[in-house]
Design an enzyme around this catalytic site. Structure first.
Site, PDB file in Angstrom:
ATOM      1  CE  LYS A 104      -4.437   0.834   0.100  1.00  0.00           C
ATOM      2  NZ  LYS A 104      -5.419  -0.011  -0.583  1.00  0.00           N
ATOM      3  CB  THR A 188     -14.912  -3.616  -8.241  1.00  0.00           C
ATOM      4  OG1 THR A 188     -13.530  -3.292  -8.262  1.00  0.00           O
ATOM      5  CG2 THR A 188     -15.347  -3.844  -6.807  1.00  0.00           C
ATOM      6  CB  SER A 345      -4.935  -4.841 -10.680  1.00  0.00           C
ATOM      7  OG  SER A 345      -5.362  -3.520 -10.600  1.00  0.00           O
TER       8      SER A 345
HETATM    9  P1  NAD Z   1     -17.260   5.772  -5.663  1.00  0.00           P
HETATM   10  O1  NAD Z   1     -16.677   6.966  -5.031  1.00  0.00           O
HETATM   11  O2  NAD Z   1     -17.291   5.661  -7.152  1.00  0.00           O
HETATM   12  O3  NAD Z   1     -18.774   5.562  -5.157  1.00  0.00           O
HETATM   13  C1  NAD Z   1     -19.135   5.594  -3.814  1.00  0.00           C
HETATM   14  C2  NAD Z   1     -20.636   5.746  -3.744  1.00  0.00           C
HETATM   15  O4  NAD Z   1     -21.030   5.675  -2.394  1.00  0.00           O
HETATM   16  C3  NAD Z   1     -21.158   7.067  -4.298  1.00  0.00           C
HETATM   17  O5  NAD Z   1     -22.327   6.832  -5.027  1.00  0.00           O
HETATM   18  C4  NAD Z   1     -21.478   7.849  -3.024  1.00  0.00           C
HETATM   19  O6  NAD Z   1     -22.498   8.809  -3.223  1.00  0.00           O
HETATM   20  C5  NAD Z   1     -21.946   6.726  -2.151  1.00  0.00           C
HETATM   21  N1  NAD Z   1     -22.005   7.078  -0.731  1.00  0.00           N
HETATM   22  C6  NAD Z   1     -21.157   7.841   0.017  1.00  0.00           C
HETATM   23  N2  NAD Z   1     -21.614   7.962   1.259  1.00  0.00           N
HETATM   24  C7  NAD Z   1     -22.758   7.243   1.336  1.00  0.00           C
HETATM   25  C8  NAD Z   1     -23.710   6.981   2.342  1.00  0.00           C
HETATM   26  N3  NAD Z   1     -23.554   7.487   3.571  1.00  0.00           N
HETATM   27  N4  NAD Z   1     -24.768   6.203   2.055  1.00  0.00           N
HETATM   28  C9  NAD Z   1     -24.942   5.694   0.839  1.00  0.00           C
HETATM   29  N5  NAD Z   1     -24.082   5.901  -0.175  1.00  0.00           N
HETATM   30  C10 NAD Z   1     -23.002   6.680   0.062  1.00  0.00           C
HETATM   31  O7  NAD Z   1     -16.487   4.524  -5.013  1.00  0.00           O
HETATM   32  P2  NAD Z   1     -16.339   3.050  -5.585  1.00  0.00           P
HETATM   33  O8  NAD Z   1     -15.104   2.985  -6.424  1.00  0.00           O
HETATM   34  O9  NAD Z   1     -17.648   2.586  -6.153  1.00  0.00           O
HETATM   35  O10 NAD Z   1     -16.001   2.271  -4.233  1.00  0.00           O
HETATM   36  C11 NAD Z   1     -17.016   1.957  -3.302  1.00  0.00           C
HETATM   37  C12 NAD Z   1     -16.468   0.980  -2.290  1.00  0.00           C
HETATM   38  O11 NAD Z   1     -15.963  -0.160  -2.966  1.00  0.00           O
HETATM   39  C13 NAD Z   1     -15.295   1.505  -1.446  1.00  0.00           C
HETATM   40  O12 NAD Z   1     -15.336   0.902  -0.178  1.00  0.00           O
HETATM   41  C14 NAD Z   1     -14.085   0.975  -2.195  1.00  0.00           C
HETATM   42  O13 NAD Z   1     -12.963   0.870  -1.323  1.00  0.00           O
HETATM   43  C15 NAD Z   1     -14.612  -0.372  -2.620  1.00  0.00           C
HETATM   44  N6  NAD Z   1     -13.865  -0.923  -3.732  1.00  0.00           N
HETATM   45  C16 NAD Z   1     -13.899  -0.326  -4.954  1.00  0.00           C
HETATM   46  C17 NAD Z   1     -13.133  -0.850  -5.973  1.00  0.00           C
HETATM   47  C18 NAD Z   1     -13.152  -0.255  -7.351  1.00  0.00           C
HETATM   48  O14 NAD Z   1     -12.486  -0.828  -8.226  1.00  0.00           O
HETATM   49  N7  NAD Z   1     -13.893   0.790  -7.622  1.00  0.00           N
HETATM   50  C19 NAD Z   1     -12.329  -1.988  -5.739  1.00  0.00           C
HETATM   51  C20 NAD Z   1     -12.350  -2.594  -4.474  1.00  0.00           C
HETATM   52  C21 NAD Z   1     -13.126  -2.040  -3.465  1.00  0.00           C
END
Ligand code: NAD
Length: 420
Positions: A104, A188, A345
């Site tokens: 990380k 994802t 990845s």
């Molecule tokens: P993103 O920023 O694209 O989307 C996050 C979403 O969550 C947004 O729609 C936001 O409005 C919403 N959100 C924020 N606060 C909220 C709340 N209190 N209640 C409901 N919704 C809320 O992020 P992402 O890339 O989709 O990632 C989301 C999760 O998935 C994170 O925990 C991230 O670590 C995990 N993740 C993502 C990936 C990836 O490739 N994108 C990979 C592994 C894990």
């Protein structure tokens, strides 16, 4: 994110080590990152000044292959947190059996305060500062919170300049033009879709099972589209402003259009619900795809879904997890349910290493195959050892890392002998 994330990770590793009966010398290796680098990151500001912020790159384990893990730009991340995140990445890559370890990186900065040229200067400077510790066969960064494709393109380019060689495989999550992989943006969600279907089959849910998704960003929105396309009914979705519910199933294209036009899903047709109500909706499958710690004890008591697939990282608190297990809810943990991104990845890195470009279909098929095998492995460990899926995932991942450490540490000279 809490400061004791590293402690939590070590606690989970110890529990798995107990279950596996691992010797102390293996635990000692798992408890410490292999490499930990703290650097100064000077960057040029728009007014011509130089500012310096701290940065870190941690390789927790390379026992199974080069370290792999994201690069986070955030003002409040601690060194202990970076260690914890790197440790969990080692487990995640091992659970899905990738030929990679865990790492990380963090730069302690608020990127929202920076202009584009400042961000580029910062990212390139960070890359130069950690260049000796990363590399396609050493440690391969990827995007994480507040970083994305353009940061990875800058990192790949800067690394190639520093080393004098074209080495796109030094980072993943790049744009297609810079050597990225097809299918990375939906990876994802695609991985989580496989988890939802496998879980639904095991629980005997109907093909048109009702799904609620918290979070409508990269992971959540793509997943909503994929599951709707598969015939499931997405009956509730939410974002940071609230949620929308339709027991007959939402029109996901209309929800996406409402979000694009009005910045929130609550503008779509359907009953508006708040965050807590969304998690307690009558449904078969619940997918937290937004925040860490989103489901606490109070919400865990109200969950009506039979299956939870953790698309987000750490969305269920430890206490809530115990309640869900007691209530008989099947929880597929984040190390597997959100692993689609790191799997693709890995595919990107493999394509770069062999100067190949895989088709979107090839990527999708290999991703599904990798997820299905990991799910089979997970369920086998859970049933043979009578463990919940989260504990079983730790046992599976830690067991694989321990086997690699054991196999590589065959040198008869012990650290005590070396010290004498
Ligand atoms: P993103 O920023 O694209 O989307 C996050 C979403 O969550 C947004 O729609 C936001 O409005 C919403 N959100 C924020 N606060 C909220 C709340 N209190 N209640 C409901 N919704 C809320 O992020 P992402 O890339 O989709 O990632 C989301 C999760 O998935 C994170 O925990 C991230 O670590 C995990 N993740 C993502 C990936 C990836 O490739 N994108 C990979 C592994 C894990």
């Amino acid at each position: 994110m809490t400061i004791d994330l590293h402690e939590l990770a070590l606690h989970a590793i110890d529990a798995a080590a107990d279950e596996l009966g691992l010797p102390d010398r293996i635990r000692a290796v798992l408890h410490q990152p292999e490499r930990s680098l703290a650097v100064q990151v000077p960057y040029r500001t728009d007014d011509g000044a130089t500012r310096i912020v701290p940065g870190f790159r941690v390789a927790h384990s390379t026992a199974r292959g080069p370290a792999k893990g994201g690069t986070r730009f955030h003002p409040d991340v601690t060194a202990a947190e970076v260690d914890g995140l790197a440790t969990l990445m080692s487990v995640k890559t091992a659970v899905v059996d990738l030929p990679l370890g865990g790492g990380k990186g963090v730069v302690t900065v608020d990127p929202k305060q920076l202009s584009e040229p400042e961000l580029e200067s910062l990212t390139r400077s960070y890359t130069r500062a950690i260049a000796d510790s990363i590399g396609p066969s050493v440690d391969v960064p990827a995007p994480d919170v507040n970083t994305g494709q353009r940061h990875m393109d800058w990192m790949a380019d800067e690394y190639s300049r520093v080393t004098g060689r074209h080495q796109p495989g030094v980072v993943t999550g790049k744009s297609l033009a810079a050597g990225g992989s097809l299918g990375r943006d939906t990876a994802t969600a695609a991985g989580c879709r496989t988890v939802v279907h496998a879980g639904a089959r095991r629980l005997g849910l109907d093909p048109d099972a009702r799904v609620v998704i918290q979070g409508f960003g990269n992971a959540g929105a793509h997943l909503a589209r994929l599951l709707t396309g598969d015939g499931m009914r997405v009956v509730g979705v939410s974002d940071s402003r609230g949620g929308v519910h339709d027991p007959a199933g939402l029109d996901i294209d209309a929800v996406a259009a409402a979000k694009a036009d009005h910045a929130s899903v609550i503008a779509a047709d359907g009953e508006v619900v708040d965050s807590d109500e969304l998690l307690a909706l009558d449904c078969d499958v619940l997918v937290p795809a937004a925040l860490e710690g989103a489901i606490d004890t109070a919400q865990a008591e109200r969950v009506r879904a039979r299956l939870i697939a953790e698309a987000a990282n750490g969305p269920v608190t430890s206490e809530a997890d115990r309640i869900l297990v007691e209530r008989g809810v099947t929880v597929v943990p984040d190390v597997l349910a959100s692993a689609g991104g790191v799997i693709v990845s890995c595919f990107e890195w493999q394509q770069n290493q062999h100067q190949e470009r895989w088709s979107a279909q090839h990527v999708a098929e290999r991703l599904e195959d990798r997820m299905c095998r990991a799910l089979d492995d997970l369920w086998a460990v859970a049933s043979s050892r009578e463990l919940d899926l989260r504990t079983a995932a730790m046992v599976l991942g830690v067991g694989r890392i321990a086997a690699a450490i054991e196999q590589r540490h065959t040198d008869p000279v012990t650290p005590a002998e070396l010290a004498s």
